[in-house]
Design a protein around this motif. Structure first.
Motif, short mmCIF file in Angstrom:
data_model
loop_
_atom_site.label_atom_id
_atom_site.label_comp_id
_atom_site.label_asym_id
_atom_site.label_seq_id
_atom_site.Cartn_x
_atom_site.Cartn_y
_atom_site.Cartn_z
N GLY A 1 -3.33 0.66 -1.95
CA GLY A 1 -3.69 -0.75 -1.90
C GLY A 1 -2.51 -1.70 -1.93
N THR B 1 -11.02 -2.77 -7.91
CA THR B 1 -11.50 -2.73 -6.54
C THR B 1 -11.20 -4.05 -5.83
OG1 THR B 1 -13.70 -3.66 -6.93
CG2 THR B 1 -13.41 -1.31 -7.39
N ASP C 1 0.83 -1.20 0.00
CA ASP C 1 0.00 0.00 0.00
C ASP C 1 0.87 1.26 0.00
OD1 ASP C 1 -2.31 1.62 0.20
OD2 ASP C 1 -2.19 1.62 2.39
N ASP D 1 -6.47 -4.95 -1.90
CA ASP D 1 -7.34 -4.80 -0.73
C ASP D 1 -7.89 -3.38 -0.61
OD1 ASP D 1 -5.08 -3.41 0.00
OD2 ASP D 1 -4.68 -4.56 1.82
N LYS D 2 -7.57 -2.53 -1.60
CA LYS D 2 -8.07 -1.16 -1.61
C LYS D 2 -8.20 -0.74 -3.08
CE LYS D 2 -6.08 1.65 1.28
NZ LYS D 2 -5.09 2.60 1.89
#
Length: 395
Positions: free
Chosen positions: A188, A379, A181, A213-214
């Motif tokens: 992410g 996403t 991230d 995850d983001k």
């Protein structure tokens, strides 16, 4: 007694002959079975140590080989294709991708020879984009713009080996990399896998997969430079290129898209029928001048059809042809305009301007800032997956 001795001798001799015949038959049968095993193993993969990076990371090399003699070498540093050998029309095997002969050279500044590109292939204007009302700032490593993922993109990391596989039809190398991230400014934790598969028909598949995850942006590609002549002292101007695209993506002075898709008809960018690279690369054309030649993305036809044939390049002298298949909407055709004669060739000499070309399947440049371009947003509910194939043959 003598007749008995003679009969015994004859009996022993006959046994020996029968045994010899049976042994030969067994041996022949055994060899035949071994040959069948070898023949069915049409594509293989092998591993070797390649070196250690400046920061102490071990780098491995994997070599995929098929029975046709095509050989592809890939290193875990940048997931780079360092060599791709294929036959010409006379059966001569030669390497057709530009590269170096040492890890140290790949670690120095170079034009992404053979590398996997991420998180975002191509340029992002001013190193910025917005996502869900949040503005993200990236490194400006290409003038005022972000190029190919930033200062330490996927081309400059050591990928993990997820596994290898070989069977009757293909051999595969699966690589993975976890981009954390905010690495290089991208949101992410992005888990990326790329699987290279050499098939028995001289095609090389590149399967890209990623999860996050983001919510983030992703645009992966492969940056090999091809010269189908196999002679890197020769320029690629004598190659014939065909691109199935009615439109291309015009750029401004910093090679950022203007936002429009322009017709290729009547321009040097019309490759709908195969033509020599030399025919338009020095044309009196604003877009050619801005790119210093070809350094543009083509809006490929039939994007809704998914995986399809989109381009070909052919070298008349050797007969070698590469055909590109992809499910992507765009492809950057780059004619090696920024090769400047400073990088050494493994066989001696240097790589001159336009001694290699790239066929980079991808989404359009600067898509995060261009609302009319196909989306590159991924996403946590999505799985990014795309496939490109480079198939080699002669004609």
């Amino acid at each position: 007694m003598k007749p008995i001795i003679k009969l015994s001798y004859v009996f022993v001799l006959m046994c020996a002959i029968v045994c010899n015949v049976n042994c030969k038959e067994k041996a022949m049968k055994g060899n035949s079975e071994n040959d069948k095993v070898t023949a069915s193993n049409t594509v293989t993969i092998s591993r070797a140590d390649y070196g250690v990076t400046k920061i102490g990371d071990k780098v491995e090399e994997f070599t995929l080989t098929n029975k046709e003699g095509m050989v592809v070498s890939i290193i875990t540093y940048g997931g780079r294709i360092t060599s791709l050998k294929t036959a010409d029309k006379e059966g001569r095997m030669e390497n057709v991708v530009l590269g170096f002969d040492s890890l140290a050279q790949y670690e120095e500044n170079n034009p992404f020879f053979g590398a996997l590109i991420g998180r975002y292939g191509n340029r992002i204007a001013k190193g910025k984009f917005s996502l869900n009302d949040t503005e993200y700032t990236l490194a400006k490593n290409n003038g005022e713009n972000n190029l190919h993922g930033g200062l330490i993109g996927f081309d400059k990391v050591v990928w993990s080996v997820e596994g290898t596989e070989e069977n009757d039809n293909s051999a595969s190398l699966k690589l993975s990399y976890l981009s954390k991230d905010m690495e290089e400014g991208f949101p992410g934790n992005l888990k990326t896998t790329v699987t290279y598969t050499l098939n028995k028909d001289n095609s090389l598949d590149v399967l890209y997969q990623a999860t996050t995850d983001k919510t983030t942006i992703v645009n992966l590609t492969q940056h090999s430079y091809f010269n189908l002549s196999g002679d890197f002292s020769q320029l690629i101007l004598d190659h014939k290129v065909e691109i199935n695209a009615d439109k291309f993506v015009p750029v401004d002075g910093s090679l950022i898209p203007t936002g429009e898709l322009a017709p290729v008809e009547g321009t040097p960018f019309d490759f709908r029928t195969a033509k020599l690279v030399s025919e338009g690369i020095n044309a009196d054309n604003e877009q050619i001048a801005l790119g210093g030649g070809y350094d543009h993305c083509w809006a490929l036809n039939n994007a809704d059809a998914g995986y399809r044939s989109v381009a070909k390049a052919h070298h008349p002298g050797t007969g070698r042809t590469i055909e590109v298949f992809t499910d992507q909407p765009g492809m950057q055709f780059y004619s090696g305009n920024f090769l400047d004669g400073t990088l050494p060739r493994p066989e001696g000499g240097v790589y001159a301007k336009r001694s290699g070309f790239c066929l980079e399947t991808q989404h359009y440049p600067d898509s995060p800032n261009q609302p009319n371009f196909p989306s590159v947003v991924v996403t946590p509910e999505d799985k990014y997956e795309t496939k490109t194939t480079f198939k080699f043959y002669t004609k």
